[in-house]
Scaffold this active site. Sequence first.
Site, short mmCIF file in Angstrom:
data_model
loop_
_atom_site.label_atom_id
_atom_site.label_comp_id
_atom_site.label_asym_id
_atom_site.label_seq_id
_atom_site.Cartn_x
_atom_site.Cartn_y
_atom_site.Cartn_z
N ASP A 1 -40.14 45.01 -70.76
CA ASP A 1 -41.36 44.18 -70.79
C ASP A 1 -40.94 42.74 -70.53
OD1 ASP A 1 -43.85 42.78 -71.76
OD2 ASP A 1 -44.35 44.77 -72.49
N SER B 1 -57.12 53.98 -66.03
CA SER B 1 -58.21 53.59 -66.93
C SER B 1 -59.53 54.23 -66.49
CB SER B 1 -58.35 52.06 -66.88
OG SER B 1 -59.59 51.65 -67.40
N TYR C 1 -60.13 45.32 -61.55
CA TYR C 1 -59.11 46.02 -62.35
C TYR C 1 -59.19 47.53 -62.07
CZ TYR C 1 -57.34 47.93 -66.87
OH TYR C 1 -56.71 48.64 -67.86
N ASN D 1 -61.29 53.00 -73.89
CA ASN D 1 -61.00 51.83 -74.73
C ASN D 1 -60.17 52.27 -75.94
OD1 ASN D 1 -62.61 49.54 -73.66
ND2 ASN D 1 -64.25 51.04 -73.92
N ALA E 1 -63.10 44.64 -77.24
CA ALA E 1 -64.25 44.56 -78.15
C ALA E 1 -63.94 44.93 -79.61
CB ALA E 1 -65.40 45.41 -77.61
N ARG F 1 -70.24 52.95 -75.43
CA ARG F 1 -68.79 53.09 -75.22
C ARG F 1 -68.24 54.13 -76.18
NH1 ARG F 1 -70.05 50.07 -72.05
NH2 ARG F 1 -69.35 48.01 -71.44
P1 NAD Z 1 -50.97 45.17 -73.37
O1 NAD Z 1 -51.42 43.95 -72.62
O2 NAD Z 1 -50.90 45.12 -74.85
O3 NAD Z 1 -49.57 45.66 -72.82
C1 NAD Z 1 -49.18 45.51 -71.46
C2 NAD Z 1 -47.76 44.98 -71.47
O4 NAD Z 1 -47.35 44.83 -70.10
C3 NAD Z 1 -47.62 43.60 -72.13
O5 NAD Z 1 -46.68 43.66 -73.20
C4 NAD Z 1 -47.14 42.70 -71.01
O6 NAD Z 1 -46.21 41.73 -71.42
C5 NAD Z 1 -46.50 43.71 -70.07
N1 NAD Z 1 -46.39 43.15 -68.71
C6 NAD Z 1 -47.35 42.48 -68.02
N2 NAD Z 1 -46.83 42.04 -66.85
C7 NAD Z 1 -45.53 42.45 -66.81
C8 NAD Z 1 -44.49 42.29 -65.88
N3 NAD Z 1 -44.67 41.61 -64.73
N4 NAD Z 1 -43.29 42.84 -66.15
C9 NAD Z 1 -43.08 43.50 -67.33
N5 NAD Z 1 -44.03 43.69 -68.25
C10 NAD Z 1 -45.25 43.17 -68.00
O7 NAD Z 1 -51.96 46.34 -72.87
P2 NAD Z 1 -52.19 47.81 -73.49
O8 NAD Z 1 -53.53 47.82 -74.11
O9 NAD Z 1 -51.00 48.24 -74.26
O10 NAD Z 1 -52.28 48.65 -72.13
C11 NAD Z 1 -51.22 49.46 -71.62
C12 NAD Z 1 -51.68 50.18 -70.38
O11 NAD Z 1 -52.86 50.95 -70.65
C13 NAD Z 1 -52.08 49.25 -69.21
O12 NAD Z 1 -51.74 49.85 -67.98
C14 NAD Z 1 -53.58 49.18 -69.32
O13 NAD Z 1 -54.18 48.83 -68.10
C15 NAD Z 1 -53.90 50.60 -69.75
N6 NAD Z 1 -55.21 50.73 -70.42
C16 NAD Z 1 -55.41 50.20 -71.68
C17 NAD Z 1 -56.64 50.35 -72.29
C18 NAD Z 1 -56.91 49.78 -73.68
O14 NAD Z 1 -58.03 49.94 -74.18
N7 NAD Z 1 -55.97 49.13 -74.33
C19 NAD Z 1 -57.67 51.04 -71.66
C20 NAD Z 1 -57.45 51.55 -70.38
C21 NAD Z 1 -56.20 51.42 -69.79
#
Ligand code: NAD
Length: 318
Positions: free
Chosen positions: A32, A116, A144, A173, A188, A215
């Site tokens: 990360d 997603s 997105y 979500n 949310a 949702r």
């Molecule tokens: P988050 O933002 O908490 O985690 C994403 C991580 O990716 C972060 O720690 C960030 O530092 C890291 N990151 C961003 N750019 C980077 C880069 N260039 N190099 C290395 N690391 C990088 O998000 P999350 O909620 O844990 O989501 C994880 C995955 O699940 C994502 O792909 C997100 O799109 C998907 N997702 C999440 C949800 C949700 O409700 N949380 C819903 C649908 C999809």
Amino acid sequence: MKNALVCGAGGFIGAHLVRRLVADGYRVRGADLAVPEFAPSAAHDFVIADLRDRDECARVLADGVDEVYQLAADMGGMGFIHAAECEIMRNNVLINVNMIDAAAAAGVGRYFYSSSVCVYRDMAIGESEMTEEGAYPASPDNEYGWEKLYSERVVSAYGRRHGIATRIARFQNTYGPEGTWTGGREKAPAAICRKVAEADAGDEIEVWGDGSAVRSYTYVDDLVDGIVRLTASDRDQPTNIGNPEYVSVDELVATVAAVAGKSVRVRNVDGPVGVRSRNFSHAAIEGLGFRASVPLRLGIERTYPWVAAQVEAARDAR
Ligand code: NAD
């Protein structure tokens, strides 16, 4: 012992997934831009890397990785998704294209990608359930979602060409402790928990939209269980993972207020609400033995105290 690489291990879902994979007996490397904000990572080793860079993707794959879990993304809630369209489309395409390309070159056998439900079109309230095939003809509500749909296709194409077992989940979500709760990227459930925690009894809190949008919210442990089951399965098609308990935004607010034991008044204000409704089929993931086990009320009972403690700590630090 299998070696797993979790990309995005510093983030909310990634940090929880690392814990689960370690408990399941994997040797886990996390990668990360930064280590997790709220608790030390459970990963055996953690590499700070910018995964937009192809060389960095190759570096985090060094020494042999059996399975990649790709959760790194520039993302946030609806406010962020609408304000940062260009950053989301550029950064996430770079991460996704370079990571699968490097994984193919490194001979990785199994690759999980976190997509997603934003890949789907807006749905009418009361519309019948949509299966995974309903993502086409494509009409995501925001950029997105378009990036996620494109990256699903990139991952699948590399899988076909290089014989990689690709597994793609479309997350609903997701919420729980250790998720972003302030700063503009929060989603949310965390935002409502924060607003209720900051409010005194009888105060007014602002909620985007008219409160009628529908949702479902998936507790993070359930989601992680779905990821593990899907990745271990032989299902190579995009698969919804979520909770079939659908609620309006008003009901989410009422649940948080009830858990907090506070009566708050709601002021509905204009804001980026996103789609009006969701109603997805979970038949495919349930066919793999998955069933969401944490209803919203229970999940909020686990999440609200954590957010309230963050609010309290931030207040004390001022
Ligand atoms: P988050 O933002 O908490 O985690 C994403 C991580 O990716 C972060 O720690 C960030 O530092 C890291 N990151 C961003 N750019 C980077 C880069 N260039 N190099 C290395 N690391 C990088 O998000 P999350 O909620 O844990 O989501 C994880 C995955 O699940 C994502 O792909 C997100 O799109 C998907 N997702 C999440 C949800 C949700 O409700 N949380 C819903 C649908 C999809």
